[in-house]
Design an enzyme around this catalytic site. Structure first.
Site, PDB file in Angstrom:
ATOM      1  CG  ASN A 136      16.755 -10.048-117.562  1.00  0.00           C
ATOM      2  OD1 ASN A 136      16.526  -9.422-116.522  1.00  0.00           O
ATOM      3  ND2 ASN A 136      17.514  -9.563-118.522  1.00  0.00           N
ATOM      4  CB  SER A 178       6.891  -9.836-122.339  1.00  0.00           C
ATOM      5  OG  SER A 178       7.271  -9.971-123.692  1.00  0.00           O
ATOM      6  CB  CYS A 232      19.365  -5.150-124.050  1.00  0.00           C
ATOM      7  SG  CYS A 232      17.807  -5.967-123.761  1.00  0.00           S
TER       8      CYS A 232
HETATM    9  C1  LIG Z   1      12.475  -9.545-122.071  1.00  0.00           C
HETATM   10  C2  LIG Z   1      12.299  -8.760-120.815  1.00  0.00           C
HETATM   11  C3  LIG Z   1      11.663  -7.492-120.811  1.00  0.00           C
HETATM   12  C4  LIG Z   1      11.225  -6.832-122.086  1.00  0.00           C
HETATM   13  O1  LIG Z   1      10.108  -7.443-122.669  1.00  0.00           O
HETATM   14  P1  LIG Z   1       9.803  -7.176-124.226  1.00  0.00           P
HETATM   15  O2  LIG Z   1       8.461  -7.770-124.430  1.00  0.00           O
HETATM   16  O3  LIG Z   1      10.878  -7.881-124.990  1.00  0.00           O
HETATM   17  O4  LIG Z   1       9.813  -5.708-124.426  1.00  0.00           O
HETATM   18  C5  LIG Z   1      11.508  -6.847-119.616  1.00  0.00           C
HETATM   19  N1  LIG Z   1      11.915  -7.396-118.461  1.00  0.00           N
HETATM   20  C6  LIG Z   1      12.500  -8.607-118.408  1.00  0.00           C
HETATM   21  C7  LIG Z   1      12.910  -9.168-117.095  1.00  0.00           C
HETATM   22  C8  LIG Z   1      12.728  -9.328-119.581  1.00  0.00           C
HETATM   23  O5  LIG Z   1      13.325 -10.512-119.521  1.00  0.00           O
END
Ligand SMILES: *Cc1c(COP(=O)(O)O)cnc(C)c1O
Length: 395
Positions: free
Chosen positions: A159, A207, A333
């Site tokens: 990410n 997600s 985060c």
């Molecule tokens: C955003 C993200 C998450 C968390 O997902 P949420 O639905 O916001 O809890 C987990 N892993 C990666 C790689 C992300 O980019």
């Protein structure tokens, strides 16, 4: 006032790795589930059966998008929950078999902190290093395997720096050794082709809000016969493994969003790659003492991450914000904390350069004009901040 500075009404949003707007088609699909089609799928009358059918259709859409069977998809509250469930659930169910987990140093905190929790409970975790581009070496995964290894978890795409991992190669190793393989594919959906069978994946987290679906809904793919504990105790929803009345509107939104994301992937990737490469090329050309973070080619089509020497990423963000550009230093985060990014430090960046990094993640609404605008303001922003920076030797 920002609009006046820019002479434009719309801010430039380049933080699509943090979240995306919900597409109109998705909102439209969800709306009836809030009002006239509000049934609880667990009840027995027609209204409930209708909700049940709607829910299962959405489950089928998610399954189809990743090459899974419908009954292998479990709805969750998002990517974080899916990662927690995969890691803690597999660890708990295999405790008698072993106590060792293999993951990478650059995982999302949903994975890393789940592993930390397990370490406190007596499990052992190997955090594999990555190369300077953020890639995990499949051979290193194989070397880390012991008789006690019960889970391998490596993300499909990062990410922060957008690096795409050799998932199929890692999946093959996991399969050869009979070890369950989980991948956090939250950033990968709609960005790279995903097929759980050809990638050798047993568990996969996704997600909704990362691909123009709603927040608060995601899914965990669990391959049939994978040993995993129940995530939530209560009713019999989600095959008795994740209790609680289903988020029907969310599931419908997730299903619609993933269907569109996968269908439109080829054209999106082409369009975003062109914008990404122009941003990277011109930033590196016009701004001195700058380097690209992440892999030059094995990277998400929408990800730009650059390190500027001598300045703080936070101060770039604040100045870009006043100019109407929404960007990030890394993950949402970590940007609120003062710790340098664990991803960038794992790639070998010294902390001061990790602090001086900027992430721009493109999305559906970005245009070539947005790219022009960012390229027009960024050199001045960097120059101004460098003039004020105590880290700058030329100041
Ligand atoms: C955003 C993200 C998450 C968390 O997902 P949420 O639905 O916001 O809890 C987990 N892993 C990666 C790689 C992300 O980019």
């Amino acid at each position: 006032m920002n609009a006046a500075i820019r002479g434009r009404s719309r801010p430039v949003y380049m933080d699509h790795a943090a979240t995306t707007p919900v597409r109109p088609e998705v909102v439209e699909a969800m709306l009836p589930c809030f009002s006239e089609r509000y049934g609880n799928p667990s009840s027995v009358y027609a209204l409930a059966r209708e909700a049940q059918v709607t829910l299962e259709k959405a489950r089928g859409q998610v399954a189809e998008a990743i090459g899974a069977a419908t009954e292998e998809i479990y709805f969750t509250s998002g990517g974080t929950e899916a990662d927690n469930w995969a890691i803690k659930g597999v660890a708990a169910a295999n405790r008698k078999k072993g106590d060792h987990i293999i993951t990478s140093a650059i995982e999302h905190h949903a994975v890393l902190h789940s592993c930390r929790t397990l370490e406190k409970q007596g499990y052992r975790v190997t955090y594999l290093p990555v190369d300077e581009f953020g890639r995990v070496e499949p051979a290193a995964v194989e070397e880390a395997i012991t008789d006690a290894t019960i889970l391998i978890s490596v993300m499909a795409a990062n990410n922060e720096i957008g690096t795409i991992q050799p998932i199929a190669a890692i999946g093959e190793i996991a399969r050869d050794h009979g070890i369950p393989f989980h991948t956090d594919a939250v950033q990968a959906i709609g960005a790279i082709p995903i097929d759980v069978d050809s990638m050798g994946v047993d568990l996969l987290a996704l997600s909704g809000h990362k691909f123009y679906g709603p927040k608060g809904i995601g899914a965990l793919y669990i391959r049939k016969k994978t040993r995993i504990g129940t995530f939530m105790d209560g009713g019999a929803q989600e095959r008795g493994r994740r209790a609680g009345t289903e988020n029907v509107p969310g599931a419908v939104g997730l299903g619609k969003a993933i269907e569109l994301a996968v269908a439109e992937m080829p054209e999106n990737v082409t369009r975003l790659t062109a914008m990404r490469d122009r941003l990277i090329r011109e930033i590196l050309e016009t701004i001195p003492d700058t380097r690209l973070n992440g892999h030059p080619t094995e990277r998400l089509a929408n990800n730009v991450n650059v390190a500027f020497r001598y300045i703080e990423g936070e101060s770039i963000l604040l100045m870009l914000d006043t100019l109407g550009v929404a960007a990030s230093t890394g993950s949402a985060c970590t940007s609120a904390s003062l710790e340098p990014s664990h991803v960038l430090t794992a790639c070998g960046l010294p902390p001061e350069q990790a602090h001086g990094s900027l992430r721009l993640t493109l999305g559906s609404q970005n245009t070539d004009e947005d790219v022009d605008y960012v390229l027009s303001v960024l050199p001045r922003v960097v120059e101004r901040l460098r003039k004020m920076s105590p880290l700058n030797p030329e100041r």
